[in-house]
Design a protein around this motif. Structure first.
Motif, mmCIF file in Angstrom:
data_model
loop_
_atom_site.group_PDB
_atom_site.id
_atom_site.type_symbol
_atom_site.label_atom_id
_atom_site.label_comp_id
_atom_site.label_asym_id
_atom_site.label_seq_id
_atom_site.Cartn_x
_atom_site.Cartn_y
_atom_site.Cartn_z
ATOM 1 N N LYS A 55 17.040 1.847 -6.029
ATOM 2 C CA LYS A 55 15.897 1.604 -6.901
ATOM 3 C C LYS A 55 15.632 0.115 -6.979
ATOM 4 N N ASP A 56 14.407 -0.299 -6.619
ATOM 5 C CA ASP A 56 13.965 -1.688 -6.740
ATOM 6 C C ASP A 56 14.922 -2.653 -6.060
ATOM 7 N N SER A 567 -1.139 -0.967 1.445
ATOM 8 C CA SER A 567 -0.777 -2.235 0.822
ATOM 9 C C SER A 567 -2.001 -3.084 0.521
ATOM 10 N N LYS A 598 7.051 1.623 1.187
ATOM 11 C CA LYS A 598 7.635 0.736 0.183
ATOM 12 C C LYS A 598 8.104 -0.577 0.808
ATOM 13 N N ASP A 599 8.778 -0.489 1.952
ATOM 14 C CA ASP A 599 9.283 -1.710 2.588
ATOM 15 C C ASP A 599 8.142 -2.603 3.038
ATOM 16 N N SER A 601 4.953 -2.699 1.974
ATOM 17 C CA SER A 601 4.185 -3.243 0.858
ATOM 18 C C SER A 601 4.975 -4.299 0.100
ATOM 19 N N THR A 602 6.307 -4.167 0.070
ATOM 20 C CA THR A 602 7.128 -5.175 -0.604
ATOM 21 C C THR A 602 7.117 -6.486 0.159
ATOM 22 N N LYS A 609 1.890 -3.803 -3.800
ATOM 23 C CA LYS A 609 3.285 -4.161 -3.591
ATOM 24 C C LYS A 609 4.218 -3.083 -4.121
ATOM 25 N N GLY A 610 5.195 -2.665 -3.284
ATOM 26 C CA GLY A 610 6.174 -1.668 -3.684
ATOM 27 C C GLY A 610 5.626 -0.274 -3.812
ATOM 28 N N ARG A 611 4.499 0.013 -3.183
ATOM 29 C CA ARG A 611 3.825 1.303 -3.345
ATOM 30 C C ARG A 611 4.440 2.342 -2.422
#
Length: 669
Positions: A55-56, A567, A598-599, A601-602, A609-611
């Protein structure tokens, strides 16, 4: 290096915790801490069979002590890929229980008391264990330093071993690829100079040209070479090479004449016909199924719920079943053999547990194994079925059960509770409510730039039915009075734009037939274009004040370019479209899409971001009967709900899932 470590009780009391950085200490005190995320996403949902959670950017490991209801948690940065957290947790459990077993036993017993006098006992106990665990910090520091030191030594030994193997392996590879006539180098010789390396390369090329069949391929005759290894000018080999050269591509001619613009227009079938409204009525009737239409209440059109049918397969009625029972085979004694009832499989599983006793791991092992096989027959992924059954076993271990009826009801209740927790959505699945909430809030603050539409992106691999089910969702939105813009962002697959054009034409005809205006429009820019740019332009077009679209549905190509699209544009909803037939493959596809989104967009940043995945749409649901394990597997992987399931070829073949119906199908034989 660890970020956080804690020991807590299942009731929510933290016995001991340690944060190793100021940032980790601040995060641990907030509601977004990794431990709180673990409780919300894993423990409450019954995913206790898992041993790791991410997570995060954090990797979280945990372990239970069931009799004392203790939870040991370790959190660290996922990028570090530490090897000792599992061993550290096991060592912590052993030492903590050995040092404080009497105190923990009395503490757990005190908080289980439900009388009115419990409050004073618990409060005094809390004050006592704060002092009782004072020496645990030193023990933990020694334990952690020992594991970190051992991990460092193992890492250094692996590096030294790889360096020792590097030189012999490279030397062996060079020797295997060379020929006997090439110059070699001994260990005492100095490094090769540039001229010597050039001579070696030239000699190697010369030998390769001179070897029979090396350049002409296996099974071909050797080429005729000269003294230097090259092809002899004027030889047959040179002539054959010249003859085998392919002629340059030229433009295709029709009837030995150049293609004109009129010819190109005659061959262009991608344009809609001049009078699409002249289509016969029977075609429009074939686009919808009256039996599959949903219900409309208070101006809201709702699709039907998928219901699990327990009717016999193959159209057998009650008389057929009675006839089969009367004509059942007889054994050698003339007695009728037993016929399995619909609950025979699960009944046999539960019957293995008999008597009044406290259930142990050995008692539950055969039952859980049979339960796992049952779930796998329902198309649940193997890893998911194993983890679910382990979670059920953890909840039953140590429980006292008496009698067959008690055992059966307890096991069924435990499995049903676990499945219900996994399938129950953590957020609202009312997509129509989300759309109207955004539109109403945007209307209140409308500017000259126009009202932003609600955007939905459909992602998934090729061939699962993204475009078809996107059109079904579009039909549902149109029935609720919303104007829809479809963005053709699949610029790779041939025919993708034309397919959406046909759907838009059909949906427009259906809306016009009911006396309304065209509620659907297609936004496309052809093939080979930037999908993210097309989606951005489509949202801007739908936002324009003169047009005023309510929803933008974005079709994608099922490729890595979808990451940039999500993103960059940050849609309101990202829906993964997967098949109900593929079983384990659906889990792999979904997890890779979610992780990739997720990767990317981060790293890329931007508004998205993180979507990740927000929901799922499962297609070809009508082909699996009661084998609905894909729903459990996909929900278990992401924790996101299944919004719709597709179950046919018409625009009305869209269903909603109810948790109770899915659980009933999973438990049925």
């Amino acid at each position: 290096m660890l970020d956080h470590c804690s020991i807590s009780h299942k009731g929510g009391i933290v016995l001991w915790s340690r944060s190793f950085t100021p940032a980790a200490e601040q995060l641990a005190a907030s509601s977004a801490s990794p431990v709180n995320s673990l409780i919300r996403d894993v423990l409450i949902e019954g995913r206790t069979a898992e041993s790791s959670y991410e997570k995060d950017g954090y990797a979280i490991r945990w372990s239970f002590v069931n009799d004392l209801e203790l939870i040991f948690v370790v959190a660290y940065q996922r990028i570090l890929q530490l090897t000792y957290p599992d061993e550290l947790i096991n060592a912590m459990k052993a030492l903590f229980l050995k040092l404080f077993q009497p105190f923990l036993t009395s503490f757990v017993a005190s908080i289980r008391i439900t009388s009115a006098s419990t409050v004073a006992v618990v409060n005094s106990t809390i004050l006592d264990f704060r002092n009782a665990f004072e020496g645990w910090d030193k023990v933990f520091d020694k334990l952690l330093s020992g594991f970190e030191e051992r991990a460092g030594k193992d890492r250094n030994s692996r590096l030294r071993g790889s360096q020792k193997l590097l030189a012999p392996s490279a030397q062996g590879a060079q020797a295997s690829d060379s020929f006997e006539t090439l110059p070699t180098k001994t260990q005492e010789s100095s490094p090769n100079s540039g001229e010597e390396i050039a001579r070696n390369v030239a000699a190697l090329k010369s030998r390769m040209r001179g070897r029979p069949g090396s350049a002409s391929g296996r099974g071909k005759s050797p080429r005729k070479v000269g003294r230097g290894g090259g092809v002899v000018p004027g030889s047959d080999t040179e002539n054959n090479t010249a003859q085998k050269r392919k002629p340059e591509k030229v433009a295709r001619k029709w009837d030995d004449s150049l293609i004109t613009e009129n010819d190109m227009a005659a061959l262009d079938f991608s344009v809609d016909g001049p009078s699409s409204t002249d289509a016969p009525e029977v075609v429009l009737n074939a686009l919808i199924d009256e039996d599959s239409l949903g219900t409309k209440k208070n101006g809201i059109y709702e699709v039907k719920d998928w219901s699990f049918s327990t009717k016999p397969k193959g159209g057998e009625n009650e008389d057929d079943l009675i006839s089969q029972a009367l004509n059942s085979k007889l054994d050698v004694n003339g007695k009728s053999q037993l016929v399995d009832t619909p609950t025979s499989t699960l009944g046999n599983i539960f019957a293995r547990l008999t008597g009044s006793k406290v259930l142990t791991e050995q008692d539950l092992k055969p039952v859980l194994s049979a339960m796992q096989d049952h779930l796998m027959k329902k198309n649940v992924a193997k890893d998911i079925a194993e983890q679910v059954c382990e979670g059920v076993g953890e909840s039953l271990k140590g429980r006292k059960i008496g009698g067959f009826r008690g055992i059966k009801s307890e096991v069924q209740a435990a499995l049903s509770t676990t499945l219900t927790r996994i399938l129950t959505p953590k957020s609202s699945t009312d997509l129509l409510l989300s759309i109207r909430s955004k539109l109403s809030s945007a209307t209140a603050s409308t500017s000259s730039a126009g009202r932003p539409p609600y955007s939905i992106t459909f992602v998934g691999v090729n061939g699962v039915g993204k475009s078809t089910n996107l059109s079904k969702v579009c039909f549902w939105l149109v029935q609720n009075g919303l104007r829809v813009l479809i963005a053709a962002c699949d610029t790779f697959r041939s025919g993708a734009v034309e397919q959406l054009r046909v759907h838009v034409r059909n949906l427009s005809m259906l809306s016009e037939r009911e006396g309304g205006t065209a509620m659907v429009e297609l936004y496309e820019r052809g093939y080979g274009k930037d999908a993210a740019g097309i989606a951005r332009d489509a949202i801007s077009y739908g936002k324009s004040k003169d047009i005023g679209f309510d929803v933008v549905l974005i079709d994608t190509a099922g490729r890595m370019q979808d990451n940039e699209l999500v993103s960059t544009n940050n849609p309101d909803k990202v829906i993964f479209v997967g098949e109900a037939l593929v079983g384990n493959e659906a889990v792999d596809q979904l997890s890779k899409f979610d992780r990739s989104l997720k990767d990317f967009s981060t790293v890329a940043g931007g508004p998205g971001k993180g979507r990740g995945i927000d929901g799922m749409l499962v297609t070809k649901w009508d082909t699996v009967d009661d084998k609905v394990g894909a729903a459990l597997s996909m929900t278990y992987v992401t924790g996101q709900p299944i919004l719709f399931v597709g179950c046919g070829q018409t625009y009305t073949d869209l269903r909603q899932l109810r948790v109770g119906n899915v659980v009933q199908a999973l438990l049925s034989d």
